[in-house]
Design a protein around this motif. Structure first.
Motif, PDB file in Angstrom:
ATOM      1  N   LYS A   1       0.813  -1.219   0.000  1.00 10.20           N
ATOM      2  CA  LYS A   1       0.000   0.000   0.000  1.00 10.20           C
ATOM      3  C   LYS A   1       0.842   1.263   0.000  1.00 10.20           C
ATOM      4  CE  LYS A   1      -4.230  -1.764   1.973  1.00 10.20           C
ATOM      5  NZ  LYS A   1      -5.300  -1.569   2.926  1.00 10.20           N
ATOM      6  N   GLU A   2       1.868   1.303   0.827  1.00  8.72           N
ATOM      7  CA  GLU A   2       2.697   2.509   0.906  1.00  8.72           C
ATOM      8  C   GLU A   2       3.467   2.746  -0.392  1.00  8.72           C
ATOM      9  OE1 GLU A   2       2.627   4.967   3.134  1.00  8.72           O
ATOM     10  OE2 GLU A   2       0.966   3.830   3.970  1.00  8.72           O
ATOM     11  N   ASN A   3       3.997   1.687  -0.987  1.00 10.53           N
ATOM     12  CA  ASN A   3       4.718   1.857  -2.252  1.00 10.53           C
ATOM     13  C   ASN A   3       3.762   2.244  -3.373  1.00 10.53           C
ATOM     14  OD1 ASN A   3       7.026   1.248  -0.890  1.00 10.53           O
ATOM     15  ND2 ASN A   3       7.523  -0.577  -2.065  1.00 10.53           N
ATOM     16  N   THR A   4       2.525   1.739  -3.334  1.00  9.95           N
ATOM     17  CA  THR A   4       1.536   2.143  -4.331  1.00  9.95           C
ATOM     18  C   THR A   4       1.225   3.627  -4.181  1.00  9.95           C
ATOM     19  OG1 THR A   4       0.585  -0.072  -4.398  1.00  9.95           O
ATOM     20  CG2 THR A   4      -0.786   1.710  -5.224  1.00  9.95           C
ATOM     21  N   ARG A   5       1.121   4.095  -2.962  1.00  8.52           N
ATOM     22  CA  ARG A   5       0.880   5.532  -2.739  1.00  8.52           C
ATOM     23  C   ARG A   5       2.058   6.368  -3.227  1.00  8.52           C
ATOM     24  NH1 ARG A   5      -1.560   4.105   3.051  1.00  8.52           N
ATOM     25  NH2 ARG A   5      -3.668   3.627   2.361  1.00  8.52           N
TER      26      ARG A   5
ATOM     27  N   ILE B   1       3.771   9.602 -10.202  1.00  8.41           N
ATOM     28  CA  ILE B   1       2.960   9.826 -11.405  1.00  8.41           C
ATOM     29  C   ILE B   1       2.300  11.190 -11.345  1.00  8.41           C
ATOM     30  CG2 ILE B   1       0.988   9.000 -12.764  1.00  8.41           C
ATOM     31  CD1 ILE B   1       3.605   7.172 -12.706  1.00  8.41           C
ATOM     32  N   ASP B   2       1.724  11.544 -10.210  1.00  7.87           N
ATOM     33  CA  ASP B   2       1.035  12.826 -10.061  1.00  7.87           C
ATOM     34  C   ASP B   2       1.983  14.001 -10.258  1.00  7.87           C
ATOM     35  OD1 ASP B   2      -1.315  14.450  -9.330  1.00  7.87           O
ATOM     36  OD2 ASP B   2      -0.156  14.904  -7.518  1.00  7.87           O
TER      37      ASP B   2
ATOM     38  N   PHE C   1      -0.748  -3.782  -7.373  1.00  3.75           N
ATOM     39  CA  PHE C   1      -0.694  -2.562  -6.567  1.00  3.75           C
ATOM     40  C   PHE C   1      -1.781  -2.674  -5.506  1.00  3.75           C
ATOM     41  CE2 PHE C   1       1.188  -1.342 -10.581  1.00  3.75           C
ATOM     42  CZ  PHE C   1       2.249  -0.530 -10.206  1.00  3.75           C
ATOM     43  N   ASN C   2      -1.389  -2.598  -4.230  1.00  3.45           N
ATOM     44  CA  ASN C   2      -2.318  -2.869  -3.130  1.00  3.45           C
ATOM     45  C   ASN C   2      -2.979  -1.627  -2.548  1.00  3.45           C
ATOM     46  OD1 ASN C   2      -2.332  -5.709  -2.899  1.00  3.45           O
ATOM     47  ND2 ASN C   2      -0.214  -5.596  -2.207  1.00  3.45           N
TER      48      ASN C   2
ATOM     49  N   ASP D   1      -6.167   0.483  -4.094  1.00  2.00           N
ATOM     50  CA  ASP D   1      -7.026   0.718  -5.260  1.00  2.00           C
ATOM     51  C   ASP D   1      -7.196   2.188  -5.613  1.00  2.00           C
ATOM     52  OD1 ASP D   1      -7.362  -1.976  -5.643  1.00  2.00           O
ATOM     53  OD2 ASP D   1      -9.291  -2.066  -4.612  1.00  2.00           O
ATOM     54  N   SER D   2      -7.477   3.046  -4.632  1.00  2.00           N
ATOM     55  CA  SER D   2      -7.738   4.445  -4.967  1.00  2.00           C
ATOM     56  C   SER D   2      -6.486   5.134  -5.505  1.00  2.00           C
ATOM     57  CB  SER D   2      -8.309   5.201  -3.766  1.00  2.00           C
ATOM     58  OG  SER D   2      -7.400   5.219  -2.696  1.00  2.00           O
ATOM     59  N   SER D   3      -5.324   4.845  -4.932  1.00  2.00           N
ATOM     60  CA  SER D   3      -4.079   5.444  -5.437  1.00  2.00           C
ATOM     61  C   SER D   3      -3.774   4.947  -6.841  1.00  2.00           C
ATOM     62  CB  SER D   3      -2.900   5.131  -4.521  1.00  2.00           C
ATOM     63  OG  SER D   3      -3.048   5.780  -3.286  1.00  2.00           O
ATOM     64  N   LEU D   4      -3.984   3.651  -7.082  1.00  2.00           N
ATOM     65  CA  LEU D   4      -3.732   3.110  -8.416  1.00  2.00           C
ATOM     66  C   LEU D   4      -4.688   3.727  -9.430  1.00  2.00           C
ATOM     67  CD1 LEU D   4      -2.319   1.250 -10.408  1.00  2.00           C
ATOM     68  CD2 LEU D   4      -3.945  -0.537  -9.749  1.00  2.00           C
ATOM     69  N   LEU D   5      -5.968   3.825  -9.086  1.00  2.00           N
ATOM     70  CA  LEU D   5      -6.932   4.412 -10.023  1.00  2.00           C
ATOM     71  C   LEU D   5      -6.582   5.859 -10.353  1.00  2.00           C
ATOM     72  CD1 LEU D   5     -10.293   2.929  -8.713  1.00  2.00           C
ATOM     73  CD2 LEU D   5      -9.051   2.316 -10.802  1.00  2.00           C
ATOM     74  N   CYS D   6      -6.153   6.618  -9.360  1.00  2.00           N
ATOM     75  CA  CYS D   6      -5.742   8.000  -9.609  1.00  2.00           C
ATOM     76  C   CYS D   6      -4.499   8.055 -10.502  1.00  2.00           C
ATOM     77  CB  CYS D   6      -5.475   8.726  -8.292  1.00  2.00           C
ATOM     78  SG  CYS D   6      -6.966   9.036  -7.327  1.00  2.00           S
ATOM     79  N   ALA D   7      -3.552   7.145 -10.265  1.00  2.00           N
ATOM     80  CA  ALA D   7      -2.347   7.095 -11.103  1.00  2.00           C
ATOM     81  C   ALA D   7      -2.719   6.745 -12.536  1.00  2.00           C
ATOM     82  CB  ALA D   7      -1.345   6.092 -10.538  1.00  2.00           C
ATOM     83  N   LEU D   8      -3.566   5.727 -12.714  1.00  2.00           N
ATOM     84  CA  LEU D   8      -3.976   5.330 -14.064  1.00  2.00           C
ATOM     85  C   LEU D   8      -4.727   6.452 -14.765  1.00  2.00           C
ATOM     86  CD1 LEU D   8      -5.080   1.625 -13.478  1.00  2.00           C
ATOM     87  CD2 LEU D   8      -3.002   2.439 -14.619  1.00  2.00           C
ATOM     88  N   ASP D   9      -5.540   7.203 -14.026  1.00  2.00           N
ATOM     89  CA  ASP D   9      -6.261   8.337 -14.592  1.00  2.00           C
ATOM     90  C   ASP D   9      -5.284   9.346 -15.194  1.00  2.00           C
ATOM     91  OD1 ASP D   9      -8.700   9.940 -14.984  1.00  2.00           O
ATOM     92  OD2 ASP D   9      -7.787  11.272 -13.489  1.00  2.00           O
ATOM     93  N   ARG D  10      -4.191   9.615 -14.511  1.00  2.00           N
ATOM     94  CA  ARG D  10      -3.195  10.566 -15.008  1.00  2.00           C
ATOM     95  C   ARG D  10      -2.371   9.963 -16.154  1.00  2.00           C
ATOM     96  NH1 ARG D  10      -5.002  11.671 -10.342  1.00  2.00           N
ATOM     97  NH2 ARG D  10      -4.827  13.691  -9.326  1.00  2.00           N
TER      98      ARG D  10
END
Length: 150
Positions: free
Chosen positions: A63-67, A73-74, A100-101, A103-112
């Motif tokens: 989770k922390e590495n995904t964040r 990315i941001d 990537f553990n 979900d919300s951080s991954l979705l935001c990254a994919l959005d960008r």
């Protein structure tokens, strides 16, 4: 995948290119957290004009590495000047949630990532192994070896 053309084009324009495998990125983020270097590690990944992350899906980001991945990315997405990002994977982005553990951080990254992206989906046989050679060996029955004298 060969990146010489991308790297060559970036070099002609005096762009800084940084290439690393997803496993290396994951370890770098883990080490940054362990030694309190999150900010400098993220800054180092934001700085290059072109960031290439190879083999997404070869390891699992906690989770922390995904964040932290999202932070990279941001910040690249919002930075001034060239901010090219190249990702390679044998998994479609719809499967990246398995690696990537958060979900919300991954979705935001994919959005960008996909806001202004060109996606190349390559199907077919791998280019690797085209020059391999097969050698067949056969062996007879093992011969009896004399017993060692003690």
């Amino acid at each position: 995948m060969k990146y010489q053309n991308v790297i060559g084009n970036c070099s002609v324009r005096n762009f800084l290119v940084y290439f690393l495998k997803a496993t290396e990125l994951n370890q770098r983020l883990t080490d940054a957290r362990k030694y309190g270097r999150e900010s400098s590690t993220i800054n180092g990944l934001v700085k290059p004009s072109c960031l290439i992350i190879d083999e997404i899906g070869r390891c699992v980001f906690d989770k922390e590495n995904t964040r932290m991945f999202f932070d990279v990315i941001d910040r690249r997405y919002n930075k001034e000047g060239p901010n090219t990002m190249i990702f390679t994977s044998n998994k479609g982005p719809d499967k990246w949630g398995e690696f990537f553990n958060e979900d919300s951080s991954l979705l935001c990254a994919l959005d960008r990532i996909f806001d202004d992206a060109t996606v190349f989906m390559i199907k077919g046989n791998s280019y690797r192994g085209k020059n391999y050679e097969t050698i067949a060996l056969s062996a007879g029955a093992p011969s009896a070896l004399p017993k060692a004298q003690h």
